[in-house]
Design a protein around this motif. Structure first.
Motif, PDB file in Angstrom:
ATOM      1  N   GLU A  20      -1.501   3.612 -47.444  1.00  0.00           N
ATOM      2  CA  GLU A  20      -1.461   4.416 -48.649  1.00  0.00           C
ATOM      3  C   GLU A  20      -2.679   4.176 -49.504  1.00  0.00           C
ATOM      4  N   ILE A  21      -2.748   4.981 -50.567  1.00  0.00           N
ATOM      5  CA  ILE A  21      -3.913   4.982 -51.430  1.00  0.00           C
ATOM      6  C   ILE A  21      -3.699   4.074 -52.625  1.00  0.00           C
ATOM      7  N   ILE A  22      -4.535   3.065 -52.774  1.00  0.00           N
ATOM      8  CA  ILE A  22      -4.571   2.233 -53.973  1.00  0.00           C
ATOM      9  C   ILE A  22      -5.828   2.618 -54.746  1.00  0.00           C
ATOM     10  N   GLY A  23      -5.656   2.868 -56.032  1.00  0.00           N
ATOM     11  CA  GLY A  23      -6.795   3.263 -56.846  1.00  0.00           C
ATOM     12  C   GLY A  23      -7.109   4.742 -56.769  1.00  0.00           C
ATOM     13  N   GLY A  24      -6.196   5.544 -56.192  1.00  0.00           N
ATOM     14  CA  GLY A  24      -6.413   6.981 -56.097  1.00  0.00           C
ATOM     15  C   GLY A  24      -5.713   7.721 -57.217  1.00  0.00           C
ATOM     16  N   ARG A  25      -5.542   9.020 -57.026  1.00  0.00           N
ATOM     17  CA  ARG A  25      -4.881   9.859 -58.025  1.00  0.00           C
ATOM     18  C   ARG A  25      -4.046  10.902 -57.296  1.00  0.00           C
ATOM     19  N   GLU A  26      -3.138  11.539 -58.031  1.00  0.00           N
ATOM     20  CA  GLU A  26      -2.353  12.598 -57.411  1.00  0.00           C
ATOM     21  C   GLU A  26      -3.273  13.744 -57.024  1.00  0.00           C
ATOM     22  N   ALA A  27      -3.149  14.194 -55.786  1.00  0.00           N
ATOM     23  CA  ALA A  27      -3.986  15.279 -55.289  1.00  0.00           C
ATOM     24  C   ALA A  27      -3.552  16.611 -55.904  1.00  0.00           C
ATOM     25  N   ARG A  28      -4.485  17.514 -56.031  1.00  0.00           N
ATOM     26  CA  ARG A  28      -4.118  18.869 -56.423  1.00  0.00           C
ATOM     27  C   ARG A  28      -3.206  19.429 -55.339  1.00  0.00           C
ATOM     28  N   PRO A  29      -2.027  19.959 -55.708  1.00  0.00           N
ATOM     29  CA  PRO A  29      -1.066  20.409 -54.696  1.00  0.00           C
ATOM     30  C   PRO A  29      -1.687  21.330 -53.651  1.00  0.00           C
ATOM     31  N   HIS A  30      -1.496  20.951 -52.384  1.00  0.00           N
ATOM     32  CA  HIS A  30      -1.909  21.735 -51.226  1.00  0.00           C
ATOM     33  C   HIS A  30      -3.427  21.876 -51.092  1.00  0.00           C
ATOM     34  N   SER A  31      -4.160  20.918 -51.677  1.00  0.00           N
ATOM     35  CA  SER A  31      -5.616  20.911 -51.524  1.00  0.00           C
ATOM     36  C   SER A  31      -6.045  20.291 -50.200  1.00  0.00           C
ATOM     37  N   HIS A  32      -5.099  19.693 -49.479  1.00  0.00           N
ATOM     38  CA  HIS A  32      -5.377  19.123 -48.155  1.00  0.00           C
ATOM     39  C   HIS A  32      -4.374  19.740 -47.173  1.00  0.00           C
ATOM     40  N   PRO A  33      -4.533  21.011 -46.820  1.00  0.00           N
ATOM     41  CA  PRO A  33      -3.508  21.719 -46.041  1.00  0.00           C
ATOM     42  C   PRO A  33      -3.333  21.233 -44.613  1.00  0.00           C
ATOM     43  N   TYR A  34      -4.183  20.331 -44.179  1.00  0.00           N
ATOM     44  CA  TYR A  34      -4.080  19.753 -42.837  1.00  0.00           C
ATOM     45  C   TYR A  34      -3.160  18.538 -42.795  1.00  0.00           C
ATOM     46  N   MET A  35      -2.735  18.020 -43.954  1.00  0.00           N
ATOM     47  CA  MET A  35      -1.975  16.772 -43.980  1.00  0.00           C
ATOM     48  C   MET A  35      -0.587  16.934 -43.363  1.00  0.00           C
ATOM     49  N   ALA A  36      -0.169  15.886 -42.640  1.00  0.00           N
ATOM     50  CA  ALA A  36       1.152  15.851 -42.019  1.00  0.00           C
ATOM     51  C   ALA A  36       1.852  14.554 -42.410  1.00  0.00           C
ATOM     52  N   PHE A  37       3.146  14.648 -42.662  1.00  0.00           N
ATOM     53  CA  PHE A  37       3.972  13.478 -42.943  1.00  0.00           C
ATOM     54  C   PHE A  37       4.882  13.288 -41.742  1.00  0.00           C
ATOM     55  N   LEU A  38       4.878  12.093 -41.144  1.00  0.00           N
ATOM     56  CA  LEU A  38       5.621  11.830 -39.917  1.00  0.00           C
ATOM     57  C   LEU A  38       6.838  10.961 -40.184  1.00  0.00           C
ATOM     58  N   LEU A  39       7.977  11.392 -39.654  1.00  0.00           N
ATOM     59  CA  LEU A  39       9.219  10.620 -39.697  1.00  0.00           C
ATOM     60  C   LEU A  39       9.504  10.157 -38.277  1.00  0.00           C
ATOM     61  N   THR A  40       9.653   8.847 -38.108  1.00  0.00           N
ATOM     62  CA  THR A  40       9.715   8.266 -36.770  1.00  0.00           C
ATOM     63  C   THR A  40      10.848   7.255 -36.662  1.00  0.00           C
ATOM     64  N   GLU A  41      11.515   7.249 -35.513  1.00  0.00           N
ATOM     65  CA  GLU A  41      12.508   6.228 -35.209  1.00  0.00           C
ATOM     66  C   GLU A  41      11.856   5.227 -34.262  1.00  0.00           C
ATOM     67  N   THR A  42      11.829   3.956 -34.648  1.00  0.00           N
ATOM     68  CA  THR A  42      11.222   2.900 -33.827  1.00  0.00           C
ATOM     69  C   THR A  42      12.273   1.853 -33.500  1.00  0.00           C
ATOM     70  N   PRO A  43      11.971   0.914 -32.585  1.00  0.00           N
ATOM     71  CA  PRO A  43      12.927  -0.163 -32.296  1.00  0.00           C
ATOM     72  C   PRO A  43      13.291  -0.985 -33.527  1.00  0.00           C
ATOM     73  N   ARG A  44      12.416  -0.968 -34.546  1.00  0.00           N
ATOM     74  CA  ARG A  44      12.694  -1.720 -35.777  1.00  0.00           C
ATOM     75  C   ARG A  44      13.395  -0.870 -36.830  1.00  0.00           C
ATOM     76  N   GLY A  45      13.654   0.397 -36.503  1.00  0.00           N
ATOM     77  CA  GLY A  45      14.319   1.287 -37.440  1.00  0.00           C
ATOM     78  C   GLY A  45      13.419   2.439 -37.856  1.00  0.00           C
ATOM     79  N   PRO A  46      13.883   3.260 -38.828  1.00  0.00           N
ATOM     80  CA  PRO A  46      13.094   4.415 -39.280  1.00  0.00           C
ATOM     81  C   PRO A  46      11.776   3.974 -39.910  1.00  0.00           C
TER      82      PRO A  46
END
Length: 256
Positions: A20-46
């Motif tokens: 994650e971003i330390i020292g950043g700021r909230e991005a202008r909504p949808h200014s990075h339309p390529y971004m993806a958020f991944l939800l994953t199940e691993t042996p250690r949990g979600p």
């Protein structure tokens, strides 16, 4: 199951390492339309990771984000809301680089083939990849975006971004024993507090609208610099892999 996975992913700690971003700021909504958020199940949990759309049917991320099942959210700004701009797509197959090494994080790159093609619009759009294997020069200023920790123990629901400077390899050679300048990029000025941290491993380093790096790992204390996978080094594998699985799916039905 998918709803349970989504809820648990927000309650449990994010994947350790850079992210994650330390020292950043909230991005202008949808200014990075390529971004993806991944939800994953691993042996250690979600777990959660970042990623980025490189073609309507492929998302790129870090190999260390591998899990099963995996689900991608595109077009998001606030990941806790069901925004009308969001596209939620299951992952058909995850292809990690055959040379990925969990011990030293070399070749930390993975392609996710989506079950359905993303609908391209102003909220969801692929980012360009490098056109050649030329090295990114030290001093270049690039953008990193992601969701997750903004300090050692505080999360954010909205996408944040920060501009970081590419460093000479020596800056990471002296800090990380396993750093490899041919396959990795050293990013972030140690004299500043801005860096990537936990919660967005797999997100892109974008320089002049081109995805040059993938968030891989960094200091456990969230201090710069951090290490990114060098995308240009893997162009032959990327192009070969996307071409191969596209052709295969035109002639056979995948076994899920």
């Amino acid at each position: 199951m998918q709803l349970l996975l989504l809820l648990l992913a927000f309650l449990l700690p994010s994947r350790a390492g850079a992210g994650e971003i330390i020292g950043g700021r909230e991005a202008r909504p949808h200014s990075h339309p390529y971004m993806a958020f991944l939800l994953t199940e691993t042996p250690r949990g979600p777990s959660t990771c970042g990623g980025f759309l490189v073609r309507e049917d492929f998302v790129m991320t870090a190999a260390r984000c591998l899990g099963s099942p995996m689900r991608v959210i595109l077009g998001a700004h606030n990941i806790r809301r069901r925004e009308r701009t969001q596209q939620r797509i299951s992952v058909l197959r995850a292809i990690t680089h055959p040379g990925y090494n969990q011990q030293n994080n070399l070749n930390d790159i993975m392609l996710l083939q989506l079950e359905n093609r993303a609908r391209r619009n102003r909220f969801v759009r692929p980012v360009d990849l490098p056109q050649s294997m030329a090295r990114l020069c030290a001093g270049a200023v690039c953008t990193v975006a992601g969701w997750g920790l903004v300090s050692l123990n505080r999360r954010t629901d909205t996408l944040r971004d920060v501009r970081l400077r590419v460093q000479r390899d020596q800056e990471c050679n002296g800090r990380f024993d396993v750093y490899n300048g041919r396959r990795q990029i050293c990013v972030g000025d140690k004299r500043q507090s801005s860096t990537t941290f936990r919660g967005d491993t797999g997100g892109p380093l974008v320089c002049n609208n081109v995805a040059q790096g993938i968030v891989s790992y960094g200091s456990v204390f969230g201090t710069p610099p951090a290490v990114f996978t060098r995308v240009a080094r893997f162009l032959p594998w990327i192009n070969r892999t996307m071409r191969r699985f596209q052709q295969r799916d035109q002639t056979e039905t995948p076994l899920l």
